[in-house]
Scaffold this motif. Structure first.
Motif, PDB file in Angstrom:
ATOM      1  N   ARG A 137       2.077   2.077  -3.403  1.00  0.00           N
ATOM      2  CA  ARG A 137       1.120   2.736  -4.295  1.00  0.00           C
ATOM      3  C   ARG A 137       1.117   4.248  -4.094  1.00  0.00           C
ATOM      4  O   ARG A 137       0.736   5.005  -4.984  1.00  0.00           O
ATOM      5  CB  ARG A 137      -0.298   2.196  -4.039  1.00  0.00           C
ATOM      6  CG  ARG A 137      -0.482   0.736  -4.404  1.00  0.00           C
ATOM      7  CD  ARG A 137      -1.952   0.386  -4.474  1.00  0.00           C
ATOM      8  NE  ARG A 137      -2.147  -1.012  -4.778  1.00  0.00           N
ATOM      9  CZ  ARG A 137      -2.480  -1.930  -3.884  1.00  0.00           C
ATOM     10  NH1 ARG A 137      -2.658  -1.587  -2.623  1.00  0.00           N
ATOM     11  NH2 ARG A 137      -2.648  -3.189  -4.234  1.00  0.00           N
ATOM     12  N   ARG A 190       5.001  -4.382  -5.718  1.00  0.00           N
ATOM     13  CA  ARG A 190       4.208  -5.440  -5.094  1.00  0.00           C
ATOM     14  C   ARG A 190       4.886  -6.790  -5.254  1.00  0.00           C
ATOM     15  O   ARG A 190       4.948  -7.589  -4.305  1.00  0.00           O
ATOM     16  CB  ARG A 190       2.810  -5.474  -5.723  1.00  0.00           C
ATOM     17  CG  ARG A 190       1.884  -6.539  -5.131  1.00  0.00           C
ATOM     18  CD  ARG A 190       0.615  -6.668  -5.943  1.00  0.00           C
ATOM     19  NE  ARG A 190       0.905  -7.179  -7.279  1.00  0.00           N
ATOM     20  CZ  ARG A 190       1.127  -8.459  -7.542  1.00  0.00           C
ATOM     21  NH1 ARG A 190       1.120  -9.358  -6.567  1.00  0.00           N
ATOM     22  NH2 ARG A 190       1.374  -8.851  -8.780  1.00  0.00           N
ATOM     23  N   GLU A 200       0.824  -1.202   0.000  1.00  0.00           N
ATOM     24  CA  GLU A 200       0.000   0.000   0.000  1.00  0.00           C
ATOM     25  C   GLU A 200       0.863   1.259   0.000  1.00  0.00           C
ATOM     26  O   GLU A 200       0.560   2.237  -0.680  1.00  0.00           O
ATOM     27  CB  GLU A 200      -0.925   0.007   1.225  1.00  0.00           C
ATOM     28  CG  GLU A 200      -1.963   1.110   1.220  1.00  0.00           C
ATOM     29  CD  GLU A 200      -2.929   1.000   0.046  1.00  0.00           C
ATOM     30  OE1 GLU A 200      -3.401   2.050  -0.420  1.00  0.00           O
ATOM     31  OE2 GLU A 200      -3.186  -0.131  -0.397  1.00  0.00           O
TER      32      GLU A 200
END
Length: 295
Positions: A44, A70, A41
């Motif tokens: 991102r 990721r 997260e």
């Protein structure tokens, strides 16, 4: 009867050890899974301070790709889960053996001596693996990145925990041990900047020359041909230096990673055409007949 009771007691203790180990494994795997999700997260949001266009270009270029981040984080999470499993298995086996009265002293001593010998003989190997783990965790580079490693410059072909494989511009493949990488520059991560130098006659009006250059290159990023490469419109920085009959102005370009070469050539060509169209003279060369002396 006493012997049977003793055996059942040891079996019960062994079951308890296995259950505790399984519970510990569940807890540690849960922690690793939550950590991996948090890191993904955070990956991102790494471009959150950039504009939408810049984030899109950087993501396509791969330097700050959330998908690549990721994959790296999940690979690291898988490695940690394997380490947890191996450690817990060793602890459970040794504990059960000790419960059944197997003498652990000679076994541990032998393992200690073997570990010391292996440690001395495989220091470089351990260093390579540890460096590979940290490079993976820190997302220093990935397959397809253009990197500088010492005197080498090449595109990453393959990354393992022990070795990184590079291909230089001549086509030669280099195998670099991760433990030997002390300094590393990643050209493909983040963004690239480039400076275009424009020399003109020293007695030209700097403000006029800058105005001509801004009109020539100031909207390149808004054009379809360059909108997918340039993060923002080129900036005319102004006069950088003056010497003899030459005044040098600079233009700053900001592009996606390792994508500055095309815009640099285009900016030079546009600057040359625009200056010629406006009658701005080039550098005054000393000793050239008809050339006026510099101011």
């Amino acid at each position: 009867m006493g012997a049977m009771a003793d055996i059942w007691e040891k079996l019960l203790l062994s079951v308890i050890v296995i259950v505790v180990a399984l519970l510990t494994r569940l807890v540690l795997r849960h922690v690793i899974r939550r950590s991996v999700a948090a890191l993904v997260e955070r990956g991102r949001d790494r471009n959150g301070d950039l504009g939408a266009k810049a984030r899109s270009i950087l993501a396509r270029a791969g330097g700050l790709s959330a998908e690549r981040h990721r994959q790296r984080v999940e690979t690291l999470g898988s490695l940690l889960r394997n380490v947890v499993d191996v450690v817990l298995i060793l602890v459970v086996v040794l504990t059960i053996l000790a419960t059944f009265g197997v003498p652990m002293g000679p076994l541990i001593a032998s393992a200690g001596v073997g570990g010391v010998a292996l440690g001395f003989g495989a220091q470089s190997l351990v260093k390579d693996y540890l460096s590979g783990i940290f490079m993976l965790a820190e997302d220093q580079f990935g397959v397809g990145d253009l990197i500088h490693v010492g005197d080498l410059k090449g595109t990453v072909q393959e990354v393992t925990l022990r070795v990184t494989k590079l291909r230089d511009p001549s086509g030669t493949v280099w195998y670099v041990r991760n433990g030997e990488i002390l300094t590393l520059g990643n050209v493909s991560q983040g963004y690239s900047t480039a400076i275009v130098e424009v020399p003109v006659a020293i007695d030209e009006d700097p403000e006029r020359v800058q105005s001509v250059l801004r009109a020539a290159v100031g909207t390149m990023a808004e054009e379809p041909e360059w909108s997918e490469v340039l993060l923002e419109n080129p900036t005319v920085l102004g006069v950088d230096s003056m010497s003899e009959g030459t005044m040098v102005l600079k233009i700053l370009l900001k592009t996606g990673p390792d994508q500055q070469w095309g815009p640099m050539r285009e900016a030079r060509a546009r600057a040359l055409r625009a200056l010629a169209a406006e009658g701005v003279r080039g550098p005054i060369l000393p000793g050239v007949p008809g050339a006026r002396p510099g101011v």
